[in-house]
Design a protein around this motif. Structure first.
Motif, PDB file in Angstrom:
ATOM      1  N   LEU A  82       0.588   3.489   8.674  1.00 43.73           N
ATOM      2  CA  LEU A  82      -0.543   2.944   9.428  1.00 43.73           C
ATOM      3  C   LEU A  82      -0.565   1.443   9.233  1.00 43.73           C
ATOM      4  CD1 LEU A  82      -3.167   3.281  11.086  1.00 43.73           C
ATOM      5  CD2 LEU A  82      -4.379   3.514   8.905  1.00 43.73           C
ATOM      6  N   ARG A  83      -0.546   0.721  10.340  1.00 44.76           N
ATOM      7  CA  ARG A  83      -0.633  -0.735  10.304  1.00 44.76           C
ATOM      8  C   ARG A  83      -1.797  -1.178  11.185  1.00 44.76           C
ATOM      9  NH1 ARG A  83       5.546  -2.970  10.768  1.00 44.76           N
ATOM     10  NH2 ARG A  83       5.758  -1.405  12.393  1.00 44.76           N
ATOM     11  N   ALA A  84      -2.608  -2.067  10.645  1.00 42.60           N
ATOM     12  CA  ALA A  84      -3.754  -2.591  11.389  1.00 42.60           C
ATOM     13  C   ALA A  84      -3.832  -4.096  11.194  1.00 42.60           C
ATOM     14  CB  ALA A  84      -5.048  -1.930  10.922  1.00 42.60           C
ATOM     15  N   SER A  85      -4.262  -4.792  12.253  1.00 37.99           N
ATOM     16  CA  SER A  85      -4.355  -6.248  12.218  1.00 37.99           C
ATOM     17  C   SER A  85      -5.636  -6.685  12.915  1.00 37.99           C
ATOM     18  CB  SER A  85      -3.132  -6.877  12.895  1.00 37.99           C
ATOM     19  OG  SER A  85      -3.223  -8.278  12.915  1.00 37.99           O
ATOM     20  N   HIS A  86      -6.364  -7.583  12.267  1.00 37.09           N
ATOM     21  CA  HIS A  86      -7.584  -8.119  12.860  1.00 37.09           C
ATOM     22  C   HIS A  86      -7.486  -9.638  12.895  1.00 37.09           C
ATOM     23  CE1 HIS A  86     -11.811  -9.561  12.924  1.00 37.09           C
ATOM     24  NE2 HIS A  86     -11.939  -8.579  13.786  1.00 37.09           N
ATOM     25  N   LEU A 100      -3.098  -5.101   7.371  1.00 32.15           N
ATOM     26  CA  LEU A 100      -3.085  -3.956   6.468  1.00 32.15           C
ATOM     27  C   LEU A 100      -1.886  -3.077   6.802  1.00 32.15           C
ATOM     28  CD1 LEU A 100      -4.546  -2.229   4.281  1.00 32.15           C
ATOM     29  CD2 LEU A 100      -5.703  -1.057   6.166  1.00 32.15           C
ATOM     30  N   ASP A 101      -1.122  -2.683   5.768  1.00 37.15           N
ATOM     31  CA  ASP A 101       0.075  -1.866   5.959  1.00 37.15           C
ATOM     32  C   ASP A 101       0.068  -0.770   4.903  1.00 37.15           C
ATOM     33  OD1 ASP A 101       2.520  -0.779   6.584  1.00 37.15           O
ATOM     34  OD2 ASP A 101       3.671  -2.619   6.340  1.00 37.15           O
ATOM     35  N   TYR A 102       0.091   0.489   5.349  1.00 42.02           N
ATOM     36  CA  TYR A 102       0.071   1.637   4.432  1.00 42.02           C
ATOM     37  C   TYR A 102       1.207   2.582   4.809  1.00 42.02           C
ATOM     38  CZ  TYR A 102      -1.425   5.978   2.198  1.00 42.02           C
ATOM     39  OH  TYR A 102      -1.466   7.132   1.459  1.00 42.02           O
ATOM     40  N   LEU A 103       2.047   2.914   3.828  1.00 42.02           N
ATOM     41  CA  LEU A 103       3.239   3.724   4.067  1.00 42.02           C
ATOM     42  C   LEU A 103       3.326   4.821   3.013  1.00 42.02           C
ATOM     43  CD1 LEU A 103       6.035   4.242   5.435  1.00 42.02           C
ATOM     44  CD2 LEU A 103       6.981   2.540   3.863  1.00 42.02           C
ATOM     45  N   ASP A 119       2.961   3.164  -0.595  1.00 47.97           N
ATOM     46  CA  ASP A 119       2.810   1.716  -0.720  1.00 47.97           C
ATOM     47  C   ASP A 119       1.740   1.234   0.237  1.00 47.97           C
ATOM     48  OD1 ASP A 119       4.936   0.593  -2.587  1.00 47.97           O
ATOM     49  OD2 ASP A 119       6.163   1.836  -1.285  1.00 47.97           O
ATOM     50  N   GLY A 120       0.919   0.332  -0.268  1.00 49.99           N
ATOM     51  CA  GLY A 120      -0.093  -0.288   0.571  1.00 49.99           C
ATOM     52  C   GLY A 120      -0.149  -1.779   0.311  1.00 49.99           C
ATOM     53  N   SER A 121      -0.380  -2.554   1.352  1.00 50.95           N
ATOM     54  CA  SER A 121      -0.466  -4.002   1.194  1.00 50.95           C
ATOM     55  C   SER A 121      -1.543  -4.562   2.117  1.00 50.95           C
ATOM     56  CB  SER A 121       0.881  -4.673   1.493  1.00 50.95           C
ATOM     57  OG  SER A 121       1.241  -4.505   2.849  1.00 50.95           O
ATOM     58  N   ALA A 140      -0.143  -2.417  -3.736  1.00 56.19           N
ATOM     59  CA  ALA A 140      -0.164  -1.407  -4.793  1.00 56.19           C
ATOM     60  C   ALA A 140       0.576  -0.177  -4.290  1.00 56.19           C
ATOM     61  CB  ALA A 140      -1.591  -1.056  -5.198  1.00 56.19           C
ATOM     62  N   GLY A 141       1.066   0.638  -5.233  1.00 55.68           N
ATOM     63  CA  GLY A 141       1.755   1.859  -4.836  1.00 55.68           C
ATOM     64  C   GLY A 141       2.403   2.544  -6.021  1.00 55.68           C
ATOM     65  N   TYR A 142       3.158   3.604  -5.714  1.00 59.62           N
ATOM     66  CA  TYR A 142       3.914   4.325  -6.736  1.00 59.62           C
ATOM     67  C   TYR A 142       5.166   4.898  -6.095  1.00 59.62           C
ATOM     68  CZ  TYR A 142       2.364   8.809  -4.798  1.00 59.62           C
ATOM     69  OH  TYR A 142       2.149   9.877  -3.970  1.00 59.62           O
ATOM     70  N   ASP A 143       6.142   5.265  -6.927  1.00 54.04           N
ATOM     71  CA  ASP A 143       7.384   5.878  -6.465  1.00 54.04           C
ATOM     72  C   ASP A 143       7.866   6.821  -7.561  1.00 54.04           C
ATOM     73  OD1 ASP A 143       9.983   6.551  -5.655  1.00 54.04           O
ATOM     74  OD2 ASP A 143      10.262   4.625  -4.641  1.00 54.04           O
ATOM     75  N   GLU A 144       7.669   8.106  -7.352  1.00 54.71           N
ATOM     76  CA  GLU A 144       7.995   9.084  -8.388  1.00 54.71           C
ATOM     77  C   GLU A 144       9.493   9.158  -8.657  1.00 54.71           C
ATOM     78  OE1 GLU A 144       7.223  13.812  -9.475  1.00 54.71           O
ATOM     79  OE2 GLU A 144       6.245  12.881  -7.739  1.00 54.71           O
TER      80      GLU A 144
END
Length: 275
Positions: A82-86, A100-103, A119-121, A140-144
């Protein structure tokens, strides 16, 4: 004149002068001024206008990918983005942009976990001039699979647009970056790095768009240790707001977690919807 007599004297029976009649107020002949709205109504109207403007300035894109393979090894990979831009214009016409970028991705190969990451930024960008801007980026994010239980980073910087055409944009950025990783069974570590980035997009045709971004993070205290993130997207608009997209992401770091490969290459196909 006739009169009626009584014990208290005579009272006139009639009078030659008529009883006075109250005059009707004159109606206004000019235009009537409209009553101004109350402060509460005006404030509510302004709030509704601000909400409509915020929604009109908000653009976004949602992606969903599914890769399946059934052969000598069964593979299933699911990915969403999900990517959003304002974009907000201030009174002096300077631009304030929020990105905003969420993967997220999850996958298994022959029943063994092969991908589980998120991952989110969030990037805040303020244009000082037509080509020059300052920014602050957090993530922020994680990678198992790569044994990263939690990662977060933050860093300010500035950018410059070298080309700003209607169908092609090229820009570079320079800044700093602080990152902290919490590794599985290895404790936590932090990094102070520079951030050098290059980004461009090209509207090849009315239905074909290509964009790419490369970020390079050399550590300040030891330039031999660095991280690289490269991404490229090719999309084809086939119906209204729906596109087919091919994404390639490559992550490289000289000092990953123990027993983890330095390079991580991801190739994904997805269906994208713009709003």
């Amino acid at each position: 004149s006739s009169s009626v007599s009584g014990t208290r004297g005579s009272v006139p029976a009639s009078s030659s002068s008529p009883m006075p009649v109250a005059a009707k107020p004159a109606l206004p002949t000019g235009p009537v001024a409209a009553k101004p709205p109350s402060k509460a109504i005006q404030a509510k109207t302004n709030q509704l206008g601000d909400v409509r403007k915020f929604i009109a300035d908000l653009k976004g894109e949602a992606e969903l990918g599914l890769n399946l393979g059934f052969s000598s090894k069964d593979r299933q990979t699911y990915a969403g983005r999900l990517r959003a831009s304002h974009l907000h214009t201030t009174r002096n016409q300077k631009l304030l942009k929020n990105d905003l970028d969420y993967l997220a991705a999850y996958g298994r190969t022959d029943g063994v976990l092969s991908d589980n990451r998120m991952d989110g930024s969030w990037k805040l960008d303020y244009s000082i001039q037509k080509r020059f801007s300052v920014y602050n980026a957090t993530g922020a994010g994680y990678d198992e699979v790569r044994k990263i239980d939690l990662r977060f980073d933050v860093g300010p910087g500035f950018g410059y647009k070298w080309l700003n055409r209607t169908n092609f944009v090229l820009m570079t950025e320079l800044g700093g970056n602080y990152q902290e990783q919490m590794l599985r069974n290895q404790g936590s570590r932090h990094r102070h790095s520079l951030r050098l980035a290059e980004e461009s997009w090209w509207q090849v045709a009315s239905k074909i768009r290509w964009d790419e971004k490369i970020e390079f993070f050399p550590e300040i205290d030891h330039f031999g240790d660095f991280r690289v993130r490269a991404e490229s997207n090719l999309s084809y608009l086939f119906h209204n707001s729906f596109s087919l997209k091919l994404t390639v992401i490559d992550l490289y770091e000289t000092n990953p977690a123990k027993d983890v490969s330095q390079n991580d290459l991801q190739i994904r196909s997805s269906l994208s919807f713009k709003f």
